[in-house]
Design a protein around this motif. Structure first.
Motif, PDB file in Angstrom:
ATOM      1  N   ASP A 146       2.788   3.159 -11.071  1.00 49.17           N
ATOM      2  CA  ASP A 146       1.700   3.213 -11.437  1.00 49.17           C
ATOM      3  C   ASP A 146       2.196   3.307 -13.063  1.00 49.17           C
ATOM      4  O   ASP A 146       1.311   2.628 -14.031  1.00 49.17           O
ATOM      5  N   SER A 197      -4.302  -3.042  -9.119  1.00 52.32           N
ATOM      6  CA  SER A 197      -3.991  -1.800  -8.389  1.00 52.32           C
ATOM      7  C   SER A 197      -5.699  -1.424  -8.101  1.00 52.32           C
ATOM      8  O   SER A 197      -6.517  -1.298  -8.772  1.00 52.32           O
ATOM      9  N   LYS A 242       5.161   5.844  -5.789  1.00 49.32           N
ATOM     10  CA  LYS A 242       3.641   5.224  -6.311  1.00 49.32           C
ATOM     11  C   LYS A 242       3.390   5.577  -7.730  1.00 49.32           C
ATOM     12  O   LYS A 242       2.850   4.773  -8.423  1.00 49.32           O
ATOM     13  N   VAL A 257       3.114  -5.731 -10.859  1.00 51.58           N
ATOM     14  CA  VAL A 257       1.680  -5.462 -10.502  1.00 51.58           C
ATOM     15  C   VAL A 257       0.776  -6.121 -11.337  1.00 51.58           C
ATOM     16  O   VAL A 257       0.963  -6.190 -12.676  1.00 51.58           O
ATOM     17  N   SER A 262       0.777  -1.347  -0.046  1.00 48.92           N
ATOM     18  CA  SER A 262       0.034  -0.016  -0.026  1.00 48.92           C
ATOM     19  C   SER A 262       0.895   1.392  -0.028  1.00 48.92           C
ATOM     20  O   SER A 262       1.682   1.343   1.044  1.00 48.92           O
ATOM     21  N   LYS A 268      -7.518   1.785  -6.061  1.00 49.89           N
ATOM     22  CA  LYS A 268      -7.369   3.197  -5.683  1.00 49.89           C
ATOM     23  C   LYS A 268      -8.335   3.533  -4.448  1.00 49.89           C
ATOM     24  O   LYS A 268      -9.491   3.080  -4.499  1.00 49.89           O
ATOM     25  N   PHE A 294      -1.515  -2.158  -4.253  1.00 46.21           N
ATOM     26  CA  PHE A 294      -0.930  -2.899  -5.265  1.00 46.21           C
ATOM     27  C   PHE A 294      -0.884  -4.398  -4.933  1.00 46.21           C
ATOM     28  O   PHE A 294      -0.232  -4.736  -3.852  1.00 46.21           O
ATOM     29  N   THR A 316      -2.872   3.687  -2.710  1.00 53.23           N
ATOM     30  CA  THR A 316      -3.159   2.699  -3.832  1.00 53.23           C
ATOM     31  C   THR A 316      -2.598   1.378  -3.333  1.00 53.23           C
ATOM     32  O   THR A 316      -1.631   1.271  -2.722  1.00 53.23           O
TER      33      THR A 316
END
Ligand SMILES: Cc1cc2nc3c(=O)[nH]c(=O)nc-3n(C[C@H](O)[C@H](O)[C@H](O)COP(=O)(O)O)c2cc1C
Length: 215
Positions: A57, A118, A53, A115, A45, A120, A127, A125
């Motif tokens: 992404d 994910s 982060k 990943v 997290s 939100k 993962f 976020t």
């Protein structure tokens, strides 16, 4: 809700690593756990404000280095008290790069993760990631979040204050100035820039302190 109850969930402390188009970024994380065997998967997290982060992404990949109880406190300060947006954290520590991801040299074990999903949340976020490589490097006791809260935090804070003092002196000695990256205004006030209040704004264009750079 009693927040103290949450501190009774046990966590380790890890250096998270990721790549930003070849520039290595990273942060300290405690919110990591193994969640499956098939595929071998972990959950991580990250706060949504973290630059690391953002990079995960984009790339869908990250590394984790497991910290030992005897690591220097500066490791936690370096990765946890400043952002990769403004600092090259990896250049301040012994590390190596394997297949485009950074790892701390002094680790108990390392993981490479890809990943899968994910999720939100408002602040974070989550993962869920497959472990694509895991190396057990040496025996030793892993540092925990409880260690950090119970005795290590003070040492981490002191190491960061010393680091900031050294940096400030170096900047002053090198004759660098704080410059607004939006309009080019050069700060020349009597109060050291670092000691200005957080709500200081550029007198020319009105942007905040975070948009100044030492040049
Ligand atoms: C003890 C400790 C535990 C932390 N745990 C997490 C975590 O689990 N997830 C997270 O996103 N940030 C966590 N942080 C905060 C990040 O390390 C911190 O915000 C960091 O400056 C982010 O850097 P970045 O912007 O380069 O990603 C923790 C910080 C400390 C000191």
């Amino acid at each position: 809700m009693d927040m103290n109850a949450l501190y009774k969930l046990t966590h380790g402390l890890y250096v998270l690593g990721a790549s930003d188009n070849g520039k290595m970024v990273g942060s300290i994380v405690d919110a990591v756990m193994q969640v499956a065997n098939k595929p071998m998967a972990i959950a991580l997290s990250c706060t949504n404000t973290s630059y690391t982060k953002e990079c995960i992404d984009r790339t869908g990949e990250f590394s984790l280095s497991v910290l030992c109880k005897d690591i220097p406190p500066f490791i936690v300060a370096n990765f946890g008290y400043q952002s990769s947006r403004t600092t090259d954290k990896w250049s301040a520590v012994k590390h190596y790069i394997n297949n485009g991801l950074p790892y701390l040299q002094d680790n108990l074990a390392v993981f490479r993760c890809k990943v899968l999903h994910s999720y939100k949340l408002e602040s974070n976020t989550l993962f869920v990631a497959e472990v694509t490589d895991a190396v057990d490097n040496k025996s030793g006791e892993p540092l925990t979040y409880l260690d950090y809260r119970s005795y290590f935090r003070q040492e981490v804070m002191t190491s960061f204050q010393n680091f900031q003092k050294e940096n400030k002196t170096m900047a002053e000695e090198s004759g660098k100035k704080w410059v607004c990256t939006v309009c080019g205004y050069v700060y020349d006030g009597d109060i050291p820039f670092e000691d200005l209040p957080d709500d200081y704004v550029c007198p020319l264009c009105g942007v905040g302190k975070d948009l100044f750079e030492l040049q």
